[in-house]
Design a protein around this motif. Structure first.
Motif, short mmCIF file in Angstrom:
data_model
loop_
_atom_site.label_atom_id
_atom_site.label_comp_id
_atom_site.label_asym_id
_atom_site.label_seq_id
_atom_site.Cartn_x
_atom_site.Cartn_y
_atom_site.Cartn_z
N ARG A 257 52.89 -73.00 47.83
CA ARG A 257 52.47 -71.72 47.24
C ARG A 257 52.79 -71.79 45.79
O ARG A 257 53.11 -70.84 45.32
CB ARG A 257 52.92 -70.48 47.91
N THR A 258 52.80 -73.07 45.14
CA THR A 258 53.62 -73.38 43.84
C THR A 258 52.56 -73.93 42.96
O THR A 258 51.40 -74.39 43.51
CB THR A 258 54.96 -73.91 43.73
N GLY A 259 52.75 -74.28 41.97
CA GLY A 259 52.04 -74.99 40.98
C GLY A 259 50.61 -74.86 40.93
O GLY A 259 50.35 -73.37 40.54
N LEU A 260 49.79 -75.66 40.81
CA LEU A 260 48.20 -75.37 40.72
C LEU A 260 47.90 -74.49 41.51
O LEU A 260 47.04 -73.70 41.06
CB LEU A 260 47.78 -76.76 40.57
N VAL A 261 48.26 -74.41 42.86
CA VAL A 261 47.79 -73.54 43.80
C VAL A 261 47.98 -72.31 43.50
O VAL A 261 47.07 -71.29 43.60
CB VAL A 261 48.11 -73.96 45.23
N ARG A 262 49.26 -72.07 43.13
CA ARG A 262 49.58 -70.41 42.78
C ARG A 262 48.89 -69.88 41.38
O ARG A 262 48.54 -68.91 41.43
CB ARG A 262 51.06 -70.30 42.56
N SER A 263 48.46 -70.96 40.44
CA SER A 263 47.87 -70.63 39.29
C SER A 263 46.53 -70.51 39.50
O SER A 263 46.16 -69.44 38.95
CB SER A 263 48.24 -71.54 38.12
N ARG A 264 45.86 -70.97 40.39
CA ARG A 264 44.50 -70.86 40.66
C ARG A 264 44.35 -69.39 41.31
O ARG A 264 43.55 -68.58 41.04
CB ARG A 264 43.79 -71.87 41.53
N ALA A 265 45.40 -69.41 42.50
CA ALA A 265 45.37 -67.84 43.03
C ALA A 265 45.63 -66.66 42.20
O ALA A 265 45.01 -65.68 42.23
CB ALA A 265 46.42 -67.79 44.13
N THR A 266 46.51 -66.66 41.25
CA THR A 266 46.78 -65.80 40.18
C THR A 266 45.56 -65.55 39.47
O THR A 266 45.23 -64.14 39.04
CB THR A 266 47.92 -66.10 39.32
N ALA A 267 44.83 -66.56 39.01
CA ALA A 267 43.75 -66.49 38.22
C ALA A 267 42.44 -65.58 38.72
O ALA A 267 42.01 -64.88 38.40
CB ALA A 267 43.38 -67.89 37.65
N LEU A 268 42.49 -66.05 40.17
CA LEU A 268 41.75 -65.20 40.96
C LEU A 268 41.87 -63.83 41.20
O LEU A 268 41.19 -62.96 41.04
CB LEU A 268 41.57 -66.09 42.28
N HIS A 269 43.11 -63.49 41.35
CA HIS A 269 43.79 -62.26 41.49
C HIS A 269 43.44 -61.31 40.42
O HIS A 269 42.83 -60.15 40.42
CB HIS A 269 45.27 -62.27 41.97
N ARG A 270 43.45 -61.90 39.00
CA ARG A 270 43.11 -61.20 37.97
C ARG A 270 41.85 -60.98 37.57
O ARG A 270 41.49 -59.78 37.16
CB ARG A 270 43.43 -62.02 36.61
#
Length: 69
Positions: free
Chosen positions: A40-53
């Motif tokens: 749940r860190t790095g690229l996976v988290r950043s992509r999930a955060t971008a989707l969340h926005r």
């Protein structure tokens, strides 16, 4: 990419199933929530955060809960 479920292919599969973008977003939130902590860190988290926005409503809430868990 062979065997890839997400991305454009994922959208196409969801659209054919009649679930649309919101269905895909809910599936993504559920998948993220089931990942081990180490994934749940790095690229996976950043992509999930971008989707969340980009989301609104229930899918945004689901993914937000998964991101804070």
């Amino acid at each position: 990419m062979r065997g890839r479920v997400g991305g454009i292919r994922g959208h196409a599969v969801q659209d054919r199933a009649g679930l649309g973008f919101r269905g895909l977003a809910g599936d993504q939130a559920e998948a993220f929530a089931e990942l081990p902590d180490s994934y749940r860190t790095g690229l996976v988290r950043s992509r999930a955060t971008a989707l969340h926005r980009q989301l609104s409503g229930r899918p945004r809430d689901q993914l937000g809960q998964a991101l804070t868990a």
